[in-house]
Scaffold this active site. Structure first.
Site, PDB file in Angstrom:
ATOM      1  N   GLU A   1      53.710  12.544  51.774  1.00  0.00           N
ATOM      2  CA  GLU A   1      54.981  12.141  52.864  1.00  0.00           C
ATOM      3  C   GLU A   1      54.295  13.309  53.845  1.00  0.00           C
ATOM      4  O   GLU A   1      53.305  14.356  53.519  1.00  0.00           O
ATOM      5  CB  GLU A   1      55.963  13.340  52.137  1.00  0.00           C
ATOM      6  CG  GLU A   1      57.216  14.089  52.132  1.00  0.00           C
ATOM      7  CD  GLU A   1      58.231  14.594  51.428  1.00  0.00           C
ATOM      8  OE1 GLU A   1      57.819  15.134  50.707  1.00  0.00           O
ATOM      9  OE2 GLU A   1      59.647  13.996  52.056  1.00  0.00           O
TER      10      GLU A   1
ATOM     11  N   CYS B   1      61.712  13.741  50.476  1.00  0.00           N
ATOM     12  CA  CYS B   1      62.588  14.090  50.659  1.00  0.00           C
ATOM     13  C   CYS B   1      62.940  14.289  52.127  1.00  0.00           C
ATOM     14  O   CYS B   1      64.347  14.127  52.638  1.00  0.00           O
ATOM     15  CB  CYS B   1      63.149  15.712  50.643  1.00  0.00           C
ATOM     16  SG  CYS B   1      62.985  15.849  48.618  1.00  0.00           S
TER      17      CYS B   1
ATOM     18  N   ASN C   1      65.039   7.532  48.226  1.00  0.00           N
ATOM     19  CA  ASN C   1      64.129   8.091  47.329  1.00  0.00           C
ATOM     20  C   ASN C   1      64.390   8.742  46.017  1.00  0.00           C
ATOM     21  O   ASN C   1      64.052   8.321  45.417  1.00  0.00           O
ATOM     22  CB  ASN C   1      64.113   9.445  48.278  1.00  0.00           C
ATOM     23  CG  ASN C   1      63.027  10.591  47.678  1.00  0.00           C
ATOM     24  OD1 ASN C   1      61.425   9.996  46.860  1.00  0.00           O
ATOM     25  ND2 ASN C   1      62.906  11.886  48.125  1.00  0.00           N
ATOM     26  N   GLU C   2      64.900   9.745  45.502  1.00  0.00           N
ATOM     27  CA  GLU C   2      65.424  10.965  45.034  1.00  0.00           C
ATOM     28  C   GLU C   2      66.660  10.798  45.115  1.00  0.00           C
ATOM     29  O   GLU C   2      66.745  11.823  44.889  1.00  0.00           O
ATOM     30  CB  GLU C   2      64.478  12.498  45.207  1.00  0.00           C
ATOM     31  CG  GLU C   2      64.375  12.768  43.366  1.00  0.00           C
ATOM     32  CD  GLU C   2      63.248  13.891  43.752  1.00  0.00           C
ATOM     33  OE1 GLU C   2      64.112  15.188  44.345  1.00  0.00           O
ATOM     34  OE2 GLU C   2      62.783  14.351  43.150  1.00  0.00           O
TER      35      GLU C   2
HETATM   36  O1  AHR Z   1      57.439  15.898  46.471  1.00  0.00           O
HETATM   37  C1  AHR Z   1      57.792  16.583  47.064  1.00  0.00           C
HETATM   38  C2  AHR Z   1      59.576  16.438  46.519  1.00  0.00           C
HETATM   39  O2  AHR Z   1      59.784  16.346  45.350  1.00  0.00           O
HETATM   40  C3  AHR Z   1      59.969  15.205  47.507  1.00  0.00           C
HETATM   41  O3  AHR Z   1      59.802  15.157  48.821  1.00  0.00           O
HETATM   42  C4  AHR Z   1      61.305  15.008  46.140  1.00  0.00           C
HETATM   43  O4  AHR Z   1      60.964  13.563  46.247  1.00  0.00           O
HETATM   44  C5  AHR Z   1      60.611  16.098  45.684  1.00  0.00           C
HETATM   45  O5  AHR Z   1      61.857  16.309  44.986  1.00  0.00           O
END
Ligand code: AHR
Length: 620
Positions: A23, A214, A346-347
């Protein structure tokens, strides 16, 4: 302690299992893996919702009394419309600070490139206040045009800057200035920092998940990651502000943007260059749920689904029949990239996500039955959001989702206690992608990448390996952190502008990645709550491979094997204290040591497992 490895086959291990999570956080891309040395190279930074005061001239300042203004009236393209006008006397001009200066090596070549409008006599120079490393003059003329200059450094310095000055009094417009070391990873143009990419390759990763995290989601949908903005000519990639301008640990990154010089094409190339499968993650119509949680209405979701379809075609399609595949070919890759894994969101969590994932799945699964879709279970590995996700997935098969992405940033105790977590998972359901995990020690920032964290991660990973029929993919997160530009700790690899530091957690990943069995073997063991074990066999190398994480004192082990072996290699990661870490000044304090010894055809071998250690035993 006695450990008996039987010849009873357990489960097959996905050869892609140990992968990377990349990322653009902690300046992982711009200022990190992407080898571009200049900051804000196209003068396109802009005020964002985090910082209203960001200037298009960020990272640049004038030399002497030069006039230096940001303009938009006559841009070289309308995608990134800002450029600068400079006017000055001989010796005056502009200078880029780069990311804490430029590391410039004696005898090495550097490629400078710039777009200029107007007739001028210019000089480009890499220098510190005290030393000039390289310089060249060039003349410009007429409308917007690209000029390329090769520079060779006569000095090694760590904090140079890039100067563009007038060789004679003059004025001109300037845009898209770029400075790359010639020696990028695999010598690629617009390439990656060789030392950082090589460190990734050395893990032998099975996949690379990109571009996050994120940043896939964005703080709001407006600054979500749009892969189509990241391909094609670099000067036509629309820059975006980085969601990590607002670090989550109180360390902000005021000037954090995404140039997208490292874009989806470059990610696919990286995967190919390091022998890993690409695992892109796409926005599913939702912004970061920790931030705004903004959702695209369901009647606008087709645009997002189309992005996924177009990405599959960009990666795998036929350039003769598909527009996106044709762009891939134009960029230099006629052959497909063989995309198999695709993350949707993603999350993300709860109903808004379930509804959007299902809309994607309904369209993509029948069109591309070979694509393995990955869904999300939210931000943590237990709790309301997690339980809801598993309730939603109950009874679902791999054609609904190949795997569900679990995230856990947890204490070492949690990892040790959860090393058996997957023993009880449903063997017939959707598989698990441990897509983000790391052991977080202590409450304060920065959190250390200590030996304790690494051994806890190793213990957890023995559980991944033993349960490889459930856990199909796993990636530690985050990957890179630039010193002094870090918003999140711990991370796997730290860098500054001239060196990298591998953490104990990195070494654990590399020990797993380089020593993955084809299948697990069942074993019997005496109980010892300090010790975490996995065992398997590699057909390729003809080796039994056993991994042992030990959080306690020294263990004397009698290892029994189903047949005699000739030689053993013992790879051990340990140190004097659980709190030990690597630093730039002492990079190898916690690093693996390997010892090979003959064992003369024996099927009973004595091992001494050091205290607080992670160990790989390879028996041939
Ligand atoms: O790895 C850091 C962050 O942790 C990532 O961007 C996100 O997916 C998670 O909250």
């Amino acid at each position: 302690m006695k450990i008996t490895i039987t010849n009873k086959k357990g489960v097959s291990v996905n050869p892609d299992m140990i992968g990377l999570f990349f990322e653009d956080i902690n300046y992982g891309a711009d200022g990190g893996l992407y080898a571009e040395l200049l900051e804000n190279r196209s003068f396109d930074f802009f005020p964002t919702m985090e910082y209203a005061d960001i200037s298009p001239l960020t990272a640049w300042s004038k030399v002497g009394e030069a006039e230096f203004t940001s303009e938009t009236a006559s841009p070289m393209n309308n995608i990134n419309p800002q450029y600068v006008h400079i006017k000055g006397k001989a010796g005056e001009g502009i200078v880029n600070r780069a990311y804490e200066g430029i590391f410039c090596e004696k005898g090495k070549k550097y490629d400078f490139s710039v777009y200029v409008k107007g007739a001028a006599k210019l000089k480009v120079e890499i220098k510190t206040d005290a030393v000039s490393c390289a310089s060249a003059r060039f003349e410009t003329e007429g409308n917007w045009k690209n000029y390329e200059v090769e520079l060779e450094s006569s000095e090694t310095v760590y904090d140079a800057k890039l100067y563009i000055t007038f060789a004679e009094d003059g004025e001109c417009d300037i845009d898209m200035c770029s400075l790359f070391p010639r020696d990028t990873f695999m010598g690629r143009k617009n390439g990656l920092r060789a030392d950082m990419a090589q460190a990734l390759k050395n893990i032998k990763p099975g996949f690379v998940r990109f571009p996050g995290g994120c940043i896939v989601e964005g703080t709001v949908l407006e600054n979500r990651y749009r892969w189509k903005d990241t391909i094609g000519k670099i000067e036509e990639r629309k820059i975006n502000w980085n969601r990590w301008q607002d670090g989550n640990v109180g360390v902000t990154a005021h000037d954090y943007f995404q140039s997208y010089g490292l874009g989806f094409y470059e990610y696919f190339l990286l995967c190919e260059d390091i022998g890993a499968q690409p695992l892109p993650v796409l926005n599913c119509g939702m912004a970061c749920q920790y931030k705004t949680g903004e959702c695209a209405p369901m009647d606008e979701i087709d645009e997002y689904i189309q992005d996924a379809i177009d990405l599959i075609e960009f990666a795998n399609g036929d350039p003769k029949t598909n527009k996106w595949a044709a762009i891939r070919a134009q960029m230099g890759h006629e052959a497909p990239f063989n995309l198999v894994y695709l993350g949707i969101g993603n999350e993300q969590w709860e109903e808004n996500y379930f509804e959007r994932y299902e809309a994607f799945q309904k369209v993509i699964a029948p069109l591309y039955p070979n694509i393995k879709l990955i869904t999300s279970s939210g931000p943590s590995a237990s709790g309301k959001e997690f339980d809801k996700a598993y309730e939603w997935l109950r009874g679902k098969k791999c054609d609904f989702a190949y795997a569900v992405d679990e995230h856990y940033y947890v204490k070492s105790e949690w990892m040790f206690d959860n090393a058996n977590r997957y023993d009880s998972y449903d063997r017939d359901g959707v598989k698990v992608f441990a897509g983000e995990y790391a052991c977080h020690i202590g409450e304060n920032q920065p959190k250390p990448n200590s030996l304790e964290a690494a051994v806890a991660e190793a213990a957890m990973m023995t559980g991944f390996e033993r349960n490889a029929d459930v856990v199909t993919l796993a990636s530690y997160a985050p990957l890179f952190a630039r010193e002094n530009y870090t918003q999140w700790t711990p991370d796997m690899i730290f860098v500054n502008n001239h060196e990298i530091m591998l953490t104990p957690s990195y070494h654990v990943q590399a020990m797993f990645g380089n020593n993955l069995p084809d299948y697990t073997l069942l074993f019997e063991r005496e109980e010892d709550s300090d010790v975490y074990i996995s065992a398997g066999y590699s057909e390729k190398s003809g080796e039994y491979i056993m991994k042992v994480a030990n959080r306690g004192g020294k263990k004397d082990v009698v290892l029994c094997l189903p047949e005699g072996v000739e030689a053993i290699e013992e790879i051990t990661l340990t140190s004097e204290s659980f709190a030990d870490v690597n630093t730039m000044a002492d990079k190898d304090k916690v690093s693996p040591k390997s010892l090979k010894r003959p064992v003369g055809g024996s099927c009973e071998i004595n091992l001494t497992v050091p205290p607080i250690s992670f160990n790989v035993y390879k028996l041939k």
